[in-house]
Design a protein around this motif. Structure first.
Motif, PDB file in Angstrom:
ATOM      1  N   LEU A   1      10.530  41.724 -56.448  1.00 64.67           N
ATOM      2  CA  LEU A   1       9.804  41.914 -55.201  1.00 64.67           C
ATOM      3  C   LEU A   1       8.704  42.933 -55.425  1.00 64.67           C
ATOM      4  N   GLU A   2       7.582  42.716 -54.767  1.00 66.54           N
ATOM      5  CA  GLU A   2       6.534  43.724 -54.776  1.00 66.54           C
ATOM      6  C   GLU A   2       6.612  44.507 -53.483  1.00 66.54           C
ATOM      7  N   VAL A   3       6.649  45.823 -53.604  1.00 62.02           N
ATOM      8  CA  VAL A   3       6.766  46.687 -52.436  1.00 62.02           C
ATOM      9  C   VAL A   3       5.678  47.749 -52.513  1.00 62.02           C
ATOM     10  N   VAL A   4       4.979  47.964 -51.407  1.00 63.70           N
ATOM     11  CA  VAL A   4       4.009  49.050 -51.366  1.00 63.70           C
ATOM     12  C   VAL A   4       4.729  50.295 -50.856  1.00 63.70           C
ATOM     13  N   VAL A   5       4.737  51.326 -51.697  1.00 68.47           N
ATOM     14  CA  VAL A   5       5.470  52.554 -51.404  1.00 68.47           C
ATOM     15  C   VAL A   5       4.474  53.645 -51.038  1.00 68.47           C
ATOM     16  N   GLU A   6       4.748  54.329 -49.944  1.00 72.64           N
ATOM     17  CA  GLU A   6       3.861  55.423 -49.542  1.00 72.64           C
ATOM     18  C   GLU A   6       4.394  56.737 -50.081  1.00 72.64           C
ATOM     19  N   ARG A   7       3.477  57.518 -50.608  1.00 77.57           N
ATOM     20  CA  ARG A   7       3.853  58.807 -51.162  1.00 77.57           C
ATOM     21  C   ARG A   7       3.585  59.878 -50.113  1.00 77.57           C
ATOM     22  N   GLY A   8       4.637  60.569 -49.717  1.00 75.33           N
ATOM     23  CA  GLY A   8       4.503  61.626 -48.721  1.00 75.33           C
ATOM     24  C   GLY A   8       4.130  62.944 -49.367  1.00 75.33           C
ATOM     25  N   PRO A   9       4.018  64.000 -48.560  1.00 76.85           N
ATOM     26  CA  PRO A   9       3.666  65.324 -49.100  1.00 76.85           C
ATOM     27  C   PRO A   9       4.688  65.845 -50.100  1.00 76.85           C
ATOM     28  N   LYS A  10       5.943  65.392 -49.968  1.00 82.65           N
ATOM     29  CA  LYS A  10       6.992  65.857 -50.876  1.00 82.65           C
ATOM     30  C   LYS A  10       7.222  64.878 -52.019  1.00 82.65           C
ATOM     31  N   GLY A  11       6.343  63.890 -52.141  1.00 78.13           N
ATOM     32  CA  GLY A  11       6.537  62.908 -53.200  1.00 78.13           C
ATOM     33  C   GLY A  11       7.057  61.601 -52.623  1.00 78.13           C
ATOM     34  N   ILE A  12       7.642  60.798 -53.510  1.00 80.55           N
ATOM     35  CA  ILE A  12       8.052  59.449 -53.105  1.00 80.55           C
ATOM     36  C   ILE A  12       9.372  59.472 -52.351  1.00 80.55           C
ATOM     37  N   GLY A  13      10.249  60.398 -52.698  1.00 81.21           N
ATOM     38  CA  GLY A  13      11.492  60.519 -51.951  1.00 81.21           C
ATOM     39  C   GLY A  13      12.606  59.604 -52.405  1.00 81.21           C
ATOM     40  N   ILE A  14      12.634  59.295 -53.712  1.00 81.85           N
ATOM     41  CA  ILE A  14      13.749  58.517 -54.248  1.00 81.85           C
ATOM     42  C   ILE A  14      14.287  59.206 -55.492  1.00 81.85           C
ATOM     43  N   VAL A  15      15.560  58.952 -55.780  1.00 81.66           N
ATOM     44  CA  VAL A  15      16.176  59.434 -57.015  1.00 81.66           C
ATOM     45  C   VAL A  15      16.673  58.212 -57.765  1.00 81.66           C
ATOM     46  N   THR A  16      16.335  58.120 -59.064  1.00 84.06           N
ATOM     47  CA  THR A  16      16.779  56.986 -59.863  1.00 84.06           C
ATOM     48  C   THR A  16      17.683  57.468 -60.991  1.00 84.06           C
ATOM     49  N   ASP A  17      18.535  56.566 -61.461  1.00 82.24           N
ATOM     50  CA  ASP A  17      19.395  56.924 -62.593  1.00 82.24           C
ATOM     51  C   ASP A  17      18.725  56.508 -63.899  1.00 82.24           C
ATOM     52  N   GLN A  18      19.480  56.580 -65.007  1.00 82.55           N
ATOM     53  CA  GLN A  18      18.863  56.299 -66.316  1.00 82.55           C
ATOM     54  C   GLN A  18      18.472  54.839 -66.471  1.00 82.55           C
ATOM     55  N   ASN A  19      18.985  53.979 -65.597  1.00 81.48           N
ATOM     56  CA  ASN A  19      18.613  52.558 -65.649  1.00 81.48           C
ATOM     57  C   ASN A  19      17.480  52.233 -64.677  1.00 81.48           C
ATOM     58  N   ASN A  20      16.862  53.275 -64.117  1.00 83.10           N
ATOM     59  CA  ASN A  20      15.761  53.107 -63.157  1.00 83.10           C
ATOM     60  C   ASN A  20      16.214  52.407 -61.876  1.00 83.10           C
ATOM     61  N   VAL A  21      17.478  52.589 -61.540  1.00 79.17           N
ATOM     62  CA  VAL A  21      18.029  52.057 -60.296  1.00 79.17           C
ATOM     63  C   VAL A  21      18.069  53.188 -59.274  1.00 79.17           C
ATOM     64  N   ILE A  22      17.634  52.881 -58.055  1.00 80.10           N
ATOM     65  CA  ILE A  22      17.597  53.903 -57.002  1.00 80.10           C
ATOM     66  C   ILE A  22      19.024  54.240 -56.579  1.00 80.10           C
ATOM     67  N   VAL A  23      19.383  55.534 -56.692  1.00 81.81           N
ATOM     68  CA  VAL A  23      20.712  55.971 -56.265  1.00 81.81           C
ATOM     69  C   VAL A  23      20.638  56.835 -55.008  1.00 81.81           C
ATOM     70  N   GLN A  24      19.440  57.342 -54.691  1.00 86.87           N
ATOM     71  CA  GLN A  24      19.261  58.113 -53.467  1.00 86.87           C
ATOM     72  C   GLN A  24      17.901  57.784 -52.915  1.00 86.87           C
ATOM     73  N   ASN A  25      17.818  57.620 -51.617  1.00 82.61           N
ATOM     74  CA  ASN A  25      16.556  57.257 -51.004  1.00 82.61           C
ATOM     75  C   ASN A  25      16.407  58.033 -49.707  1.00 82.61           C
ATOM     76  N   THR A  26      15.495  59.001 -49.697  1.00 79.88           N
ATOM     77  CA  THR A  26      15.311  59.817 -48.494  1.00 79.88           C
ATOM     78  C   THR A  26      14.039  59.465 -47.747  1.00 79.88           C
TER      79      THR A  26
END
Length: 134
Positions: free
Chosen positions: A9-34
């Motif tokens: 899927l293609e997703v347009v992600v907005e970058r906020g003042p604090k950054g993107i707001g996601i945490v990924t693991d070593q496999n580049n899988v999102i494990v936290q999304n704020t």
């Protein structure tokens, strides 16, 4: 591409003042999304701004490369709903759950102390202030 049966899927992600707001693991899988309503925990990030994300060059590395000052929107290519992503999420959940249990273990003791104080305060109130009519 090819070889993988998971839809990309293609997703347009907005970058906020604090950054993107996601945490990924070593496999580049999102494990936290704020901060990303369009992304989900368990999404595997395949590319950012058409730069492929790999194990060697993770999401953070690619982001550093493609981030442009003043640009707030970035195109992510993700895979959603794969088996690997589910395992990563479950592992992350197990970790956070263990943390949560550790935290509640501490707070349970605190609340017991508070209850004692409350009951003492209540009994003091009962003793005093009864014969104010005099």
């Amino acid at each position: 591409g090819g070889g993988s049966d998971e839809p990309e899927l293609e997703v347009v992600v907005e970058r906020g003042p604090k950054g993107i707001g996601i945490v990924t693991d070593q496999n580049n899988v999102i494990v936290q999304n704020t901060g990303q309503p369009k992304l989900q925990v368990g999404d595997k990030i395949v590319a950012v701004e058409n730069v492929p994300v790999t194990r060697i060059k993770g999401v953070a590395d690619v982001l550093k490369e493609v981030l442009v000052k003043g640009q707030t929107e970035y195109k992510f290519v993700i895979q959603r709903g794969g088996k690997g992503s589910l395992e990563s999420v479950l592992a992350a959940l197990a970790r956070t759950e263990a943390d949560a249990i550790a935290e509640t273990g501490l707070s349970a003791q605190d609340t017991r102390g508070c209850e004692e104080l409350v009951s003492v305060a209540a009994s003091l109130e009962g003793m005093g202030g009864v014969n104010e009519a005099d």
